[in-house]
Design a protein around this motif. Structure first.
Motif, mmCIF file in Angstrom:
data_model
loop_
_atom_site.group_PDB
_atom_site.id
_atom_site.type_symbol
_atom_site.label_atom_id
_atom_site.label_comp_id
_atom_site.label_asym_id
_atom_site.label_seq_id
_atom_site.Cartn_x
_atom_site.Cartn_y
_atom_site.Cartn_z
ATOM 1 N N ASN A 204 0.841 -1.196 0.000
ATOM 2 C CA ASN A 204 0.000 0.000 0.000
ATOM 3 C C ASN A 204 0.880 1.252 0.000
ATOM 4 O O ASN A 204 1.194 1.814 1.031
ATOM 5 N N LYS A 205 1.270 1.674 -1.190
ATOM 6 C CA LYS A 205 2.146 2.836 -1.334
ATOM 7 C C LYS A 205 1.472 4.113 -0.837
ATOM 8 O O LYS A 205 2.126 5.009 -0.349
ATOM 9 N N VAL A 206 0.157 4.181 -0.956
ATOM 10 C CA VAL A 206 -0.574 5.353 -0.455
ATOM 11 C C VAL A 206 -0.435 5.430 1.061
ATOM 12 O O VAL A 206 -0.155 6.491 1.609
ATOM 13 N N PHE A 207 -0.620 4.286 1.728
ATOM 14 C CA PHE A 207 -0.502 4.300 3.189
ATOM 15 C C PHE A 207 0.923 4.637 3.622
ATOM 16 O O PHE A 207 1.122 5.362 4.601
ATOM 17 N N LEU A 208 1.920 4.154 2.908
ATOM 18 C CA LEU A 208 3.312 4.492 3.235
ATOM 19 C C LEU A 208 3.563 5.985 3.060
ATOM 20 O O LEU A 208 4.230 6.613 3.889
ATOM 21 N N SER A 209 3.023 6.570 2.018
ATOM 22 C CA SER A 209 3.154 8.011 1.805
ATOM 23 C C SER A 209 2.449 8.768 2.927
ATOM 24 O O SER A 209 3.000 9.723 3.495
ATOM 25 N N PRO B 224 -6.837 4.984 -3.596
ATOM 26 C CA PRO B 224 -6.736 6.113 -4.521
ATOM 27 C C PRO B 224 -5.453 6.018 -5.340
ATOM 28 O O PRO B 224 -4.554 5.235 -5.022
ATOM 29 N N SER B 225 -5.358 6.837 -6.347
ATOM 30 C CA SER B 225 -4.126 6.924 -7.127
ATOM 31 C C SER B 225 -2.986 7.331 -6.201
ATOM 32 O O SER B 225 -3.110 8.319 -5.469
ATOM 33 N N PRO B 226 -1.865 6.608 -6.198
ATOM 34 C CA PRO B 226 -0.745 6.982 -5.328
ATOM 35 C C PRO B 226 -0.241 8.400 -5.595
ATOM 36 O O PRO B 226 0.099 9.123 -4.651
ATOM 37 N N THR B 227 -0.234 8.823 -6.840
ATOM 38 C CA THR B 227 0.235 10.176 -7.157
ATOM 39 C C THR B 227 -0.722 11.225 -6.614
ATOM 40 O O THR B 227 -0.304 12.202 -5.988
ATOM 41 N N VAL B 228 -2.005 11.025 -6.820
ATOM 42 C CA VAL B 228 -3.010 11.975 -6.334
ATOM 43 C C VAL B 228 -2.981 12.013 -4.806
ATOM 44 O O VAL B 228 -3.038 13.089 -4.193
ATOM 45 N N ALA B 229 -2.880 10.854 -4.174
ATOM 46 C CA ALA B 229 -2.840 10.799 -2.710
ATOM 47 C C ALA B 229 -1.608 11.530 -2.187
ATOM 48 O O ALA B 229 -1.708 12.320 -1.240
ATOM 49 N N ARG B 230 -0.461 11.297 -2.813
ATOM 50 C CA ARG B 230 0.767 11.956 -2.383
ATOM 51 C C ARG B 230 0.623 13.474 -2.478
ATOM 52 O O ARG B 230 1.073 14.214 -1.611
#
Length: 153
Positions: A11-16, A95-101
């Motif tokens: 989960n790259k979003v959660f890591l971000s 969500p999109s990782p880029t948008v979430a970041r």
């Protein structure tokens, strides 16, 4: 090196979210330390026992500089704590990782600028613009959470 759960690493979003949340929590600690240092420098203590230890009961008093630091800290609590909830739930929506970041980054930078503007007394409307910009990703995340959960109410 700490052991990592494979699910968490996926989960790259959660890591971000975790990265930016940790930055914000560290920033809150820094503001708390600054508040304590200003108390010591200004000899303005909230509790009689602290005042007695640092010169006498007459130093149990309020001070405008200490109060400014406290307001900055309180504002952080009023805004960063909801972000922690919203960001955690939003991270579960895939969500999109880029948008979430971008959401997390905008909030984090806005809160850092808000604190700097508060503590350094930067000219208005710097602080209120930083506050408002930081609210945008929170409203976006809240709306997305509501839209995703509406079928379940």
């Amino acid at each position: 090196r700490a052991a990592r759960s494979p699910k968490m690493m996926e989960n790259k979003v959660f890591l971000s979210f975790t990265f930016y949340s940790t930055i914000l929590i560290l920033k809150m600690y820094v503001v708390a330390i600054i508040t304590g240092q200003v108390r010591l420098r200004r000899k303005a203590f909230a509790n009689p026992e602290d005042a007695l230890r640092n010169g006498g009961v007459q130093f149990c008093r309020e001070d405008p500089e200490v109060e400014r630091c406290r307001r900055a800290h309180r504002n952080d609590m009023e805004n960063i704590l909801p972000f922690l909830f919203l960001g955690a739930i939003y991270s579960l929506l895939d969500p999109s990782p880029t948008v979430a970041r971008i959401h997390f980054l905008i909030f984090c930078v806005g809160r850092i600028i808000h604190t700097i503007a508060y503590l350094l007394r930067l000219r208005a409307p710097t602080r209120s613009v930083a506050y408002s910009v930081a609210q945008l990703p929170c409203f976006s995340m809240a709306l997305q959470i509501l839209l995703a959960t509406t079928p379940y109410w």
